[in-house]
Design a protein around this motif. Sequence first.
Motif, short mmCIF file in Angstrom:
data_model
loop_
_atom_site.label_atom_id
_atom_site.label_comp_id
_atom_site.label_asym_id
_atom_site.label_seq_id
_atom_site.Cartn_x
_atom_site.Cartn_y
_atom_site.Cartn_z
N LEU A 449 0.85 -1.18 0.00
CA LEU A 449 0.00 0.00 0.00
C LEU A 449 0.88 1.24 0.00
O LEU A 449 1.84 1.32 0.78
CB LEU A 449 -0.92 0.02 1.23
CG LEU A 449 -1.85 -1.18 1.42
CD1 LEU A 449 -2.54 -1.09 2.77
CD2 LEU A 449 -2.89 -1.23 0.32
N VAL A 450 0.58 2.19 -0.87
CA VAL A 450 1.30 3.46 -0.93
C VAL A 450 0.30 4.58 -0.66
O VAL A 450 -0.79 4.60 -1.24
CB VAL A 450 1.98 3.66 -2.31
CG1 VAL A 450 2.86 4.90 -2.28
CG2 VAL A 450 2.80 2.44 -2.68
N ILE A 451 0.68 5.50 0.24
CA ILE A 451 -0.25 6.53 0.69
C ILE A 451 0.22 7.89 0.18
O ILE A 451 1.37 8.28 0.41
CB ILE A 451 -0.37 6.53 2.23
CG1 ILE A 451 -0.88 5.18 2.72
CG2 ILE A 451 -1.28 7.65 2.70
CD1 ILE A 451 0.18 4.15 2.98
N TYR A 452 -0.68 8.60 -0.50
CA TYR A 452 -0.39 9.92 -1.05
C TYR A 452 -1.39 10.94 -0.48
O TYR A 452 -2.41 10.58 0.11
CB TYR A 452 -0.52 9.91 -2.58
CG TYR A 452 0.54 9.11 -3.29
CD1 TYR A 452 1.78 9.66 -3.57
CD2 TYR A 452 0.30 7.81 -3.68
CE1 TYR A 452 2.75 8.93 -4.23
CE2 TYR A 452 1.27 7.06 -4.35
CZ TYR A 452 2.48 7.64 -4.62
OH TYR A 452 3.44 6.91 -5.27
N GLU A 453 -1.06 12.20 -0.69
CA GLU A 453 -2.03 13.24 -0.35
C GLU A 453 -3.25 13.09 -1.25
O GLU A 453 -3.16 12.68 -2.41
CB GLU A 453 -1.40 14.62 -0.52
CG GLU A 453 -0.94 14.93 -1.94
CD GLU A 453 -0.41 16.34 -2.08
OE1 GLU A 453 -0.99 17.25 -1.46
OE2 GLU A 453 0.58 16.54 -2.81
N TYR A 454 -4.40 13.42 -0.68
CA TYR A 454 -5.66 13.25 -1.41
C TYR A 454 -5.90 14.44 -2.33
O TYR A 454 -5.75 15.60 -1.92
CB TYR A 454 -6.81 13.11 -0.42
CG TYR A 454 -8.18 13.10 -1.06
CD1 TYR A 454 -8.54 12.07 -1.92
CD2 TYR A 454 -9.10 14.11 -0.81
CE1 TYR A 454 -9.80 12.04 -2.51
CE2 TYR A 454 -10.36 14.09 -1.38
CZ TYR A 454 -10.70 13.05 -2.23
OH TYR A 454 -11.94 13.03 -2.81
N MET A 455 -6.26 14.16 -3.58
CA MET A 455 -6.52 15.18 -4.58
C MET A 455 -8.02 15.13 -4.91
O MET A 455 -8.48 14.26 -5.66
CB MET A 455 -5.69 14.93 -5.83
CG MET A 455 -4.20 14.78 -5.54
SD MET A 455 -3.46 16.27 -4.87
CE MET A 455 -3.33 17.26 -6.33
N PRO A 456 -8.81 16.06 -4.37
CA PRO A 456 -10.28 15.94 -4.49
C PRO A 456 -10.81 16.06 -5.90
O PRO A 456 -11.89 15.55 -6.20
CB PRO A 456 -10.78 17.09 -3.60
CG PRO A 456 -9.64 18.04 -3.49
CD PRO A 456 -8.40 17.21 -3.56
N ASN A 457 -10.08 16.71 -6.81
CA ASN A 457 -10.59 16.89 -8.17
C ASN A 457 -10.09 15.83 -9.15
O ASN A 457 -10.15 16.03 -10.37
CB ASN A 457 -10.23 18.29 -8.68
CG ASN A 457 -11.16 19.35 -8.11
OD1 ASN A 457 -12.38 19.20 -8.13
ND2 ASN A 457 -10.59 20.41 -7.58
#
Length: 719
Positions: A449-457
Amino acid sequence: MPWSASGHRHGRGLLLLLAMVASLSTVVTSQDSQFTWSDCQSSAPPSPAPSPSSSSSTNTTFWSNVVALLDALPSAAAPTGFASLSRGNGTDRAFVRGLCRGDSSPANCVTYLRNAALGIRSRCNSSRRAAIWYDDGSGVTVPAPMFCFVSYADTNASTAYEDAFRRPSQNWAEVSDRVTFERTYNALMGRLAARAVNGSGSGTPSPAPMFATGAGVYDPAAPNGTMYGLLECMRDRTAAECERCLNDSVRLLPSCCYGHQGGVVFAYNCYLRMEIYPYYNLALDGPPVLAPAPSMIFVGETQEKKRMNVTLAIAIPVGTVLAVVVIVGVFLYRRRKVNRKKTGPGLSMRDNNSIKEEDIGYVEPEQLNLVVLRAATNNFSEENKLGEGGFGEVFKGTLQDGEHIAVKRLSQDSSQGFQELKNELVLAAKLKHRNLVQLLGVSLQEEKLVIYEYMPNRSLDTFLSDPMRRQQLDWSKRFSIICGIARGLLYLHEESRLKVIHRDLKPSNVLLDADMNPKISDFGIARAFSVDQSRDITRRPVGTLGYMSPEYAYWGHVSTKSDIFSFGVIVLEMVTGRRNNSAYSDTSDSISVLSHVWDKWRAGSMVDVVDPSLAESGYPESEVLNCIEIGLLCVQENPMDRPDASAVVLMLSSPTSTSDDRRAPSRPAFVFSSGLTESDHPSRSGVRSSDGVMLISNKLSSTTTVSENEMSVSELQPR
């Protein structure tokens, strides 16, 4: 082995026991040598075995959601032994979670959870929150692991009542040496609690997270002189919650059941069991821990000298070995530190001219707990799914502090192997820029699993491929996105510690934050070069057709100009509002976006290529014309004719100051159109098919034939 429930060190009378059980809505059954505890958090006592329609509470929407979740729970939890599900909205939303013992098989887990679900439905149908513990108390040697836990509630958060809930049960039989027994118990359970919380320790690896088993010898001479312990936490709890629950349970069992040969402690967040007979697969354990040896008193000078001699005989060689280990460790650490100063953090250079992918040192990002990620994504529920690709799926998650994250879940049969995952982690951890997606962490416990910042668009591709969403992109937003991508490329190519070539730049790999700022993502196939290296040749071109430069697609020549070509395609897509692979089926003679833009550029009618949706909001013609010219320059067939990233940023920011110095764009690569002749461009040759379509190509491919159905076969590996 007979069992009893107790709340006092020496036990209580039967009347007090029954009163306590009734007041807690706790039920003990002896059917098939099994016992079950249930806790219905309601003032009304549960019915013995009501039908689903006998209670008015069963007609509510909340209870319907509970029943649906209980039906789905066994199959959802069977693969891993745990599941946390939710259904409904508002006050009718229900949450259900189920846990099987860590060594349960999927088939056994389904059976036990199904039985427990039926039990909690019959006993607690008038409650908003309830739990049931289903366990085996038969005393059979190494039975099937028949423990499971099921709970439902109207919220996913634990209450203070549930955090403090502990219900112990004990064996009737007692041990003779209580002091040694309790001392061994405390040592064993302390070791197992640390293993369950941290996932480390001696013995074979645990078959499940937050699960540990082990044995300790309290009386070597007794036939049953070994105790066997098992600890487990609910996997949606944090490590701190697991540790607190286990420590409280470990302390509770001796206080209630002092001197008894075994017992269990049920809680909402953890489970403890200890017996003097094996009840799980002993292959899970390491060697049993011996009982603490009694203190020895040496009398006389001779015994004291013998002890000193033995101590010295052991201490001297051990001390020598430790000293050597420390010296070697210091030497290796200092040498590594010197190498890092020479080549930069995490890099090792074989020579001064090139850095190969396998030479890039691994920079380990923050390790995140799998339990936390499961809770954040609601156990990777379908409602939190953002999308999927060749690597697997991406889910939206919400951490306990409210921060939104995006979790990339690599599938088992993913075409993106471990090397690409490692490459992405290495580069994403090193690269920091406002126009690159930020890597937050990684979890490699049970799955990758790789976790990134969430990009809402979401991605730029979702806007370009949807006519309705594309209307939300006025020219100011489009121009801002173009400039942001260019600044991201400038950082990758010239400003970062590594010269990084993305190799798969396309709209789906450009993500948009809440303010529509673009951020380049997905560095799985990116290449890192030394500062003075200009290009490389790869034996396996990978990328996406339509965005790959000709020299890279045909011959594997990769350079920063490969990314510039991809950027040029994106710019023309932003201006025209059309995907590069979308054919023109109107009166235009062009059959691709590049062909259409080039034809209109030669004809001087650039207004015809602009996205019609921009006409409604208006756009500055000079700025749009400048972007079209930049896009055409970036997709030139000769890499030397394309500008670099710094020149692109300059042309975007100061179009008038550089327009006189620019060379005019010539015919781009991959132009497919009708009505052209070889005289249109003397440096290229074309091959005409039977239907009059001509393929414009370089001289090296002038002998290539084009089939009547205009289809070609490629051995490239697009992502």
